[in-house]
Design a protein around this motif. Structure first.
Motif, PDB file in Angstrom:
ATOM      1  N   PRO A 103      83.989  81.192  66.146  1.00 11.91           N
ATOM      2  CA  PRO A 103      83.487  82.089  65.077  1.00 11.91           C
ATOM      3  C   PRO A 103      82.059  81.767  64.643  1.00 11.91           C
ATOM      4  O   PRO A 103      81.280  82.678  64.345  1.00 11.91           O
ATOM      5  CB  PRO A 103      84.488  81.868  63.938  1.00 11.91           C
ATOM      6  N   PHE A 104      81.689  80.489  64.609  1.00 12.59           N
ATOM      7  CA  PHE A 104      80.321  80.125  64.236  1.00 12.59           C
ATOM      8  C   PHE A 104      79.322  80.605  65.288  1.00 12.59           C
ATOM      9  O   PHE A 104      78.203  81.001  64.958  1.00 12.59           O
ATOM     10  CB  PHE A 104      80.216  78.612  64.050  1.00 12.59           C
ATOM     11  N   SER A 105      79.740  80.554  66.551  1.00  9.92           N
ATOM     12  CA  SER A 105      78.877  81.077  67.609  1.00  9.92           C
ATOM     13  C   SER A 105      78.688  82.586  67.469  1.00  9.92           C
ATOM     14  O   SER A 105      77.593  83.111  67.711  1.00  9.92           O
ATOM     15  CB  SER A 105      79.488  80.742  68.982  1.00  9.92           C
ATOM     16  N   ILE A 106      79.745  83.283  67.059  1.00  5.93           N
ATOM     17  CA  ILE A 106      79.637  84.737  66.837  1.00  5.93           C
ATOM     18  C   ILE A 106      78.712  85.032  65.657  1.00  5.93           C
ATOM     19  O   ILE A 106      77.939  85.993  65.680  1.00  5.93           O
ATOM     20  CB  ILE A 106      81.038  85.336  66.609  1.00  5.93           C
ATOM     21  N   VAL A 107      78.764  84.186  64.619  1.00  6.87           N
ATOM     22  CA  VAL A 107      77.855  84.348  63.480  1.00  6.87           C
ATOM     23  C   VAL A 107      76.402  84.221  63.930  1.00  6.87           C
ATOM     24  O   VAL A 107      75.525  84.963  63.478  1.00  6.87           O
ATOM     25  CB  VAL A 107      78.175  83.305  62.387  1.00  6.87           C
ATOM     26  N   CYS A 108      76.147  83.292  64.854  1.00  2.30           N
ATOM     27  CA  CYS A 108      74.782  83.112  65.370  1.00  2.30           C
ATOM     28  C   CYS A 108      74.318  84.332  66.160  1.00  2.30           C
ATOM     29  O   CYS A 108      73.113  84.600  66.244  1.00  2.30           O
ATOM     30  CB  CYS A 108      74.710  81.862  66.238  1.00  2.30           C
ATOM     31  N   ILE A 109      75.254  85.082  66.758  1.00  3.28           N
ATOM     32  CA  ILE A 109      74.886  86.317  67.458  1.00  3.28           C
ATOM     33  C   ILE A 109      74.558  87.404  66.438  1.00  3.28           C
ATOM     34  O   ILE A 109      73.560  88.123  66.573  1.00  3.28           O
ATOM     35  CB  ILE A 109      76.025  86.777  68.386  1.00  3.28           C
ATOM     36  N   ALA A 110      75.406  87.534  65.419  1.00  6.13           N
ATOM     37  CA  ALA A 110      75.198  88.581  64.423  1.00  6.13           C
ATOM     38  C   ALA A 110      73.962  88.322  63.575  1.00  6.13           C
ATOM     39  O   ALA A 110      73.245  89.251  63.209  1.00  6.13           O
ATOM     40  CB  ALA A 110      76.438  88.692  63.532  1.00  6.13           C
ATOM     41  N   ARG A 111      73.707  87.050  63.273  1.00  9.08           N
ATOM     42  CA  ARG A 111      72.551  86.690  62.441  1.00  9.08           C
ATOM     43  C   ARG A 111      71.787  85.563  63.127  1.00  9.08           C
ATOM     44  O   ARG A 111      72.016  84.382  62.854  1.00  9.08           O
ATOM     45  CB  ARG A 111      73.014  86.267  61.051  1.00  9.08           C
ATOM     46  N   PRO A 112      70.897  85.908  64.046  1.00  2.34           N
ATOM     47  CA  PRO A 112      70.185  84.888  64.831  1.00  2.34           C
ATOM     48  C   PRO A 112      69.318  83.957  63.986  1.00  2.34           C
ATOM     49  O   PRO A 112      69.025  82.845  64.417  1.00  2.34           O
ATOM     50  CB  PRO A 112      69.307  85.722  65.782  1.00  2.34           C
ATOM     51  N   GLY A 113      68.913  84.401  62.816  1.00  2.00           N
ATOM     52  CA  GLY A 113      68.033  83.579  61.988  1.00  2.00           C
ATOM     53  C   GLY A 113      68.743  82.519  61.180  1.00  2.00           C
ATOM     54  O   GLY A 113      68.098  81.694  60.532  1.00  2.00           O
ATOM     55  N   VAL A 114      70.087  82.483  61.199  1.00  2.00           N
ATOM     56  CA  VAL A 114      70.837  81.506  60.410  1.00  2.00           C
ATOM     57  C   VAL A 114      70.669  80.114  61.028  1.00  2.00           C
ATOM     58  O   VAL A 114      71.001  79.899  62.199  1.00  2.00           O
ATOM     59  CB  VAL A 114      72.326  81.895  60.346  1.00  2.00           C
ATOM     60  N   ILE A 115      70.167  79.177  60.246  1.00  2.00           N
ATOM     61  CA  ILE A 115      69.915  77.830  60.741  1.00  2.00           C
ATOM     62  C   ILE A 115      71.116  76.908  60.505  1.00  2.00           C
ATOM     63  O   ILE A 115      71.425  76.040  61.314  1.00  2.00           O
ATOM     64  CB  ILE A 115      68.662  77.230  60.066  1.00  2.00           C
ATOM     65  N   GLY A 116      71.827  77.112  59.390  1.00  2.00           N
ATOM     66  CA  GLY A 116      72.934  76.215  59.034  1.00  2.00           C
ATOM     67  C   GLY A 116      74.035  76.186  60.072  1.00  2.00           C
ATOM     68  O   GLY A 116      74.508  75.115  60.467  1.00  2.00           O
ATOM     69  N   ALA A 117      74.446  77.366  60.549  1.00  2.00           N
ATOM     70  CA  ALA A 117      75.510  77.430  61.559  1.00  2.00           C
ATOM     71  C   ALA A 117      75.070  76.777  62.854  1.00  2.00           C
ATOM     72  O   ALA A 117      75.847  76.069  63.509  1.00  2.00           O
ATOM     73  CB  ALA A 117      75.906  78.890  61.805  1.00  2.00           C
ATOM     74  N   ARG A 118      73.809  76.979  63.231  1.00  2.00           N
ATOM     75  CA  ARG A 118      73.305  76.385  64.473  1.00  2.00           C
ATOM     76  C   ARG A 118      73.227  74.872  64.374  1.00  2.00           C
ATOM     77  O   ARG A 118      73.560  74.152  65.317  1.00  2.00           O
ATOM     78  CB  ARG A 118      71.930  76.978  64.784  1.00  2.00           C
ATOM     79  N   LEU A 119      72.796  74.358  63.207  1.00  2.00           N
ATOM     80  CA  LEU A 119      72.750  72.904  63.004  1.00  2.00           C
ATOM     81  C   LEU A 119      74.149  72.293  63.057  1.00  2.00           C
ATOM     82  O   LEU A 119      74.348  71.219  63.631  1.00  2.00           O
ATOM     83  CB  LEU A 119      72.091  72.586  61.664  1.00  2.00           C
ATOM     84  N   LEU A 120      75.116  72.978  62.453  1.00  2.00           N
ATOM     85  CA  LEU A 120      76.494  72.495  62.485  1.00  2.00           C
ATOM     86  C   LEU A 120      77.017  72.443  63.910  1.00  2.00           C
ATOM     87  O   LEU A 120      77.655  71.461  64.325  1.00  2.00           O
ATOM     88  CB  LEU A 120      77.378  73.400  61.629  1.00  2.00           C
ATOM     89  N   LEU A 121      76.730  73.482  64.696  1.00  2.00           N
ATOM     90  CA  LEU A 121      77.199  73.522  66.077  1.00  2.00           C
ATOM     91  C   LEU A 121      76.576  72.414  66.926  1.00  2.00           C
ATOM     92  O   LEU A 121      77.277  71.742  67.687  1.00  2.00           O
ATOM     93  CB  LEU A 121      76.890  74.892  66.702  1.00  2.00           C
ATOM     94  N   VAL A 122      75.267  72.223  66.800  1.00  2.00           N
ATOM     95  CA  VAL A 122      74.619  71.224  67.648  1.00  2.00           C
ATOM     96  C   VAL A 122      75.091  69.814  67.283  1.00  2.00           C
ATOM     97  O   VAL A 122      75.247  68.953  68.152  1.00  2.00           O
ATOM     98  CB  VAL A 122      73.079  71.344  67.567  1.00  2.00           C
ATOM     99  N   THR A 123      75.363  69.570  66.002  1.00  5.95           N
ATOM    100  CA  THR A 123      75.860  68.258  65.590  1.00  5.95           C
ATOM    101  C   THR A 123      77.270  68.007  66.115  1.00  5.95           C
ATOM    102  O   THR A 123      77.561  66.952  66.712  1.00  5.95           O
ATOM    103  CB  THR A 123      75.859  68.147  64.050  1.00  5.95           C
ATOM    104  N   CYS A 124      78.157  68.965  65.919  1.00  6.14           N
ATOM    105  CA  CYS A 124      79.549  68.800  66.371  1.00  6.14           C
ATOM    106  C   CYS A 124      79.651  68.839  67.892  1.00  6.14           C
ATOM    107  O   CYS A 124      80.500  68.144  68.477  1.00  6.14           O
ATOM    108  CB  CYS A 124      80.423  69.879  65.745  1.00  6.14           C
TER     109      CYS A 124
END
Length: 198
Positions: A103-124
């Motif tokens: 779901p977080f990856s889908i959020v990054c598709i819908a809102r490419p400018g979101v940094i928080g979800a991308r940071l969470l993904l790269v850390t985990c």
């Protein structure tokens, strides 16, 4: 009249390049991030499949060698070895995380400018790479000993007797390394997506 025309021309010439530069600057950034997010989702689903296959194969691996009577049987199971037990637990954790991260990856598709979800993904994802690599590497060492043994330590190769068992655990280890490679690609994609300027 000529002076006003010159002033209007210079004004329009000054604004047009700025407008064109702004449009050119904004359009590729969003497209790049969205494309990276789509590729991230595809790789993430493939990593889920690889980690799940590795977990299921190892967790269902056992083989019994029948002898003259049913009272004398040799059985090999994954839970006979702590390393394989750790493999199952670790890969199950990685699989669960990858499923929850979709779901977080889908959020990054819908809102490419979101940094928080991308940071969470790269850390985990980095933590998942570490866990999957530890499980796969430790199990690969045990699989090697099962196939070849170690004469210095008087460890016998068991794969001549437990052929099916060895084939299945070897397949599980290979699937885990496929998941590791996919996770590494996910970390790289997230790093590039975060590095790309708006």
């Amino acid at each position: 009249m000529e002076k006003s025309e010159i002033e209007m021309g210079s004004t329009s010439k000054g604004k047009a390049p700025l407008l064109a530069a702004a449009v050119h600057h904004n359009r590729p950034a969003g497209g790049y991030k969205r494309g990276a997010a789509v590729f991230d989702l595809i790789l993430r689903v493939c990593a889920v499949a690889a980690a799940m296959v590795a977990t299921i194969i190892m967790a269902t691996t056992e083989q019994t060698l029948p002898f003259f009577t049913q009272f004398f049987q040799f059985q090999a199971s994954y839970d006979d070895l702590p390393t394989f037990t750790f493999f199952v637990i670790a890969m199950a954790v990685v699989t669960g995380y990858l499923i929850l991260s979709v779901p977080f990856s889908i959020v990054c598709i819908a809102r490419p400018g979101v940094i928080g979800a991308r940071l969470l993904l790269v850390t985990c994802d980095t933590l998942a790479v570490t866990l999957a690599t530890a499980a796969g590497g430790a199990s690969a060492a045990i699989v090697y000993l099962a196939h070849n043994g170690n004469s210095d330590a008087n460890w016998l190769a068991i794969c001549q007797q437990f052929n099916d068992f060895c084939q299945r655990v070897s397949g599980a280890v290979v699937a885990s390394f496929v998941a590791v490679v996919l996770l590494i690609f996910l970390v790289v994609i997230s790093a590039f997506a975060l590095r790309k300027k708006h």
